[in-house]
Structures are given as C-alpha cells and as structure tokens.
Design an enzyme around this catalytic site. Sequence first.
Site, PDB file in Angstrom:
ATOM      1  N   GLY A  41     -20.060-105.943 -64.512  1.00  0.00           N
ATOM      2  CA  GLY A  41     -19.034-106.471 -65.395  1.00  0.00           C
ATOM      3  C   GLY A  41     -17.960-107.121 -64.536  1.00  0.00           C
ATOM      4  O   GLY A  41     -18.202-107.495 -63.389  1.00  0.00           O
ATOM      5  N   ARG A  42     -16.769-107.242 -65.075  1.00  0.00           N
ATOM      6  CA  ARG A  42     -15.680-107.814 -64.282  1.00  0.00           C
ATOM      7  C   ARG A  42     -14.899-106.753 -63.519  1.00  0.00           C
ATOM      8  O   ARG A  42     -14.092-107.071 -62.651  1.00  0.00           O
ATOM      9  CB  ARG A  42     -14.750-108.643 -65.158  1.00  0.00           C
ATOM     10  CG  ARG A  42     -15.338-110.010 -65.494  1.00  0.00           C
ATOM     11  CD  ARG A  42     -14.385-110.921 -66.226  1.00  0.00           C
ATOM     12  NE  ARG A  42     -13.975-110.356 -67.505  1.00  0.00           N
ATOM     13  CZ  ARG A  42     -12.737-109.916 -67.775  1.00  0.00           C
ATOM     14  NH1 ARG A  42     -11.793-109.973 -66.882  1.00  0.00           N
ATOM     15  NH2 ARG A  42     -12.465-109.423 -68.969  1.00  0.00           N
TER      16      ARG A  42
ATOM     17  N   GLU B  25     -14.399-106.900 -59.644  1.00  0.00           N
ATOM     18  CA  GLU B  25     -13.452-107.882 -59.097  1.00  0.00           C
ATOM     19  C   GLU B  25     -12.121-107.239 -58.754  1.00  0.00           C
ATOM     20  O   GLU B  25     -11.489-107.600 -57.763  1.00  0.00           O
ATOM     21  CB  GLU B  25     -13.186-109.003 -60.111  1.00  0.00           C
ATOM     22  CG  GLU B  25     -14.366-109.862 -60.429  1.00  0.00           C
ATOM     23  CD  GLU B  25     -14.065-110.829 -61.569  1.00  0.00           C
ATOM     24  OE1 GLU B  25     -12.879-111.025 -61.919  1.00  0.00           O
ATOM     25  OE2 GLU B  25     -15.031-111.392 -62.114  1.00  0.00           O
TER      26      GLU B  25
ATOM     27  N   CYS C  55     -25.614-105.672 -60.888  1.00  0.00           N
ATOM     28  CA  CYS C  55     -24.910-106.877 -61.294  1.00  0.00           C
ATOM     29  C   CYS C  55     -23.773-107.230 -60.329  1.00  0.00           C
ATOM     30  O   CYS C  55     -23.997-107.437 -59.154  1.00  0.00           O
ATOM     31  CB  CYS C  55     -24.433-106.714 -62.735  1.00  0.00           C
ATOM     32  SG  CYS C  55     -24.140-108.256 -63.601  1.00  0.00           S
ATOM     33  N   HIS C  56     -22.543-107.284 -60.834  1.00  0.00           N
ATOM     34  CA  HIS C  56     -21.383-107.650 -60.024  1.00  0.00           C
ATOM     35  C   HIS C  56     -20.895-106.526 -59.116  1.00  0.00           C
ATOM     36  O   HIS C  56     -19.912-106.691 -58.389  1.00  0.00           O
ATOM     37  CB  HIS C  56     -20.233-108.119 -60.921  1.00  0.00           C
ATOM     38  CG  HIS C  56     -20.437-109.475 -61.506  1.00  0.00           C
ATOM     39  ND1 HIS C  56     -21.237-109.690 -62.613  1.00  0.00           N
ATOM     40  CD2 HIS C  56     -19.951-110.683 -61.149  1.00  0.00           C
ATOM     41  CE1 HIS C  56     -21.237-110.980 -62.904  1.00  0.00           C
ATOM     42  NE2 HIS C  56     -20.464-111.606 -62.038  1.00  0.00           N
TER      43      HIS C  56
ATOM     44  N   TYR D   8     -26.365-109.847 -59.519  1.00  0.00           N
ATOM     45  CA  TYR D   8     -26.301-110.998 -60.399  1.00  0.00           C
ATOM     46  C   TYR D   8     -26.254-112.249 -59.523  1.00  0.00           C
ATOM     47  O   TYR D   8     -25.561-112.280 -58.501  1.00  0.00           O
ATOM     48  CB  TYR D   8     -25.067-110.900 -61.310  1.00  0.00           C
ATOM     49  CG  TYR D   8     -24.961-112.028 -62.290  1.00  0.00           C
ATOM     50  CD1 TYR D   8     -25.948-112.221 -63.256  1.00  0.00           C
ATOM     51  CD2 TYR D   8     -23.892-112.911 -62.257  1.00  0.00           C
ATOM     52  CE1 TYR D   8     -25.869-113.267 -64.162  1.00  0.00           C
ATOM     53  CE2 TYR D   8     -23.805-113.961 -63.156  1.00  0.00           C
ATOM     54  CZ  TYR D   8     -24.799-114.136 -64.093  1.00  0.00           C
ATOM     55  OH  TYR D   8     -24.722-115.180 -64.987  1.00  0.00           O
TER      56      TYR D   8
END
Length: 188
Positions: free
Chosen positions: A85-86, A89, A115-116, A136
């Site tokens: 997800g985000r 970050e 993923c991320h 990802y």
Amino acid sequence: MTKKVLILAGDAVEALEIYYPYFRCLEEGYETTIAAGSAKKLHTVVHDFIGWETYTEKEGYLIDAAASFEDINPEEYDGLIIPGGRAPEHIRLNQYVPGIVSHFFEANKPIAAVCHASLVLTTVKEHIKEREMTAYIACKPEVEAAGGTYIEEPLHTDGNLVSGHAWPDLPGLMKEFIKQVNESKVTI
C-alpha cells in the site's frame, strides 16, 4: 512456546495485504502484533486495477495497531511481515523502522515483504544488496538502486526473505513465510 510475528504498518496500508497475513498468523496460533508510528486505528486502502494503467485507491477498513515502533523489541519476534500500500512510503522514514528490520536480517529470521514493502527494505541497503526479491513493478527502480536484484516473478524466496508482487500473491507468500516461521527456533 508460541511463535510471535510482527507486522509493520501505517495509514494507507493495503487492506488485503495486512488483513490476510494478520488473520493467517492468528489462524496458525502465532501471537501477532501490528505496530505503527503510534498505537492507534489505522486506515487501510483498497488497490485494484479497473481499466487504468495504474491501480486505483479506495478507502478500506480500519485495523488496530497495538504498539508503536518505538516500543518494539524485535528480539521478541520470530518473523516479520511488511505489507504494501502507501504505508511503506511514510513508515520507512520512522527512525525506529530500519533498526527493527535490520534485526530480522541479522538474526536470519523470516521476513515477508509484499508489493510496496520493498520501499521499507531500501532503508537497510546493506541487507538487500546483492539479494534477489520481487515487488510491485513500480518499485523495481528502488530495489535496483539499493543494490538488490529485481525478480520479475510474482513470488520469490531468497533465504529468509520471502517477497511477492501484490495481494493476489498472498497465498504463496504466506505459505512460505509460515513454513519458515514453523521451522525456526522460538525466540523467547
């Protein structure tokens, strides 16, 4: 003794990428802790492809983070999961996260990254340098810039690091992660 698993998350964590591993760990009988910047309700997001060139994002369910990164002693845990997800970050900027993640590499404990999540791993370049992993596809430049080798396959295992592209790969990712946790010695 009961195995313990740590999940690192934050707001905008991908809903399936935190809920599936969390419930799968509970089903396995692991004591499972979700940690974030602070103990609070986290907002999840739902990423999906609906005819766009990239994913769309919608609001998801809430999930409780029971601990803050600051309060985590990674030596107490047998495995680490980093959902995507985000959230990666911004959680990678937390001063405690690199030390937590480094412990699992140094102690050769199982790590699942989907993923991320690879964005968090780029903060510990010394541990992913010359390692193979998937993530990802948009994270490929960061993996390579950190010295890792990006693998195009949806799932990849390199020693204690189990990685996956995205939420559709969770069954295989969790199968390998659980195998590794069950084969490891109990930390406490």
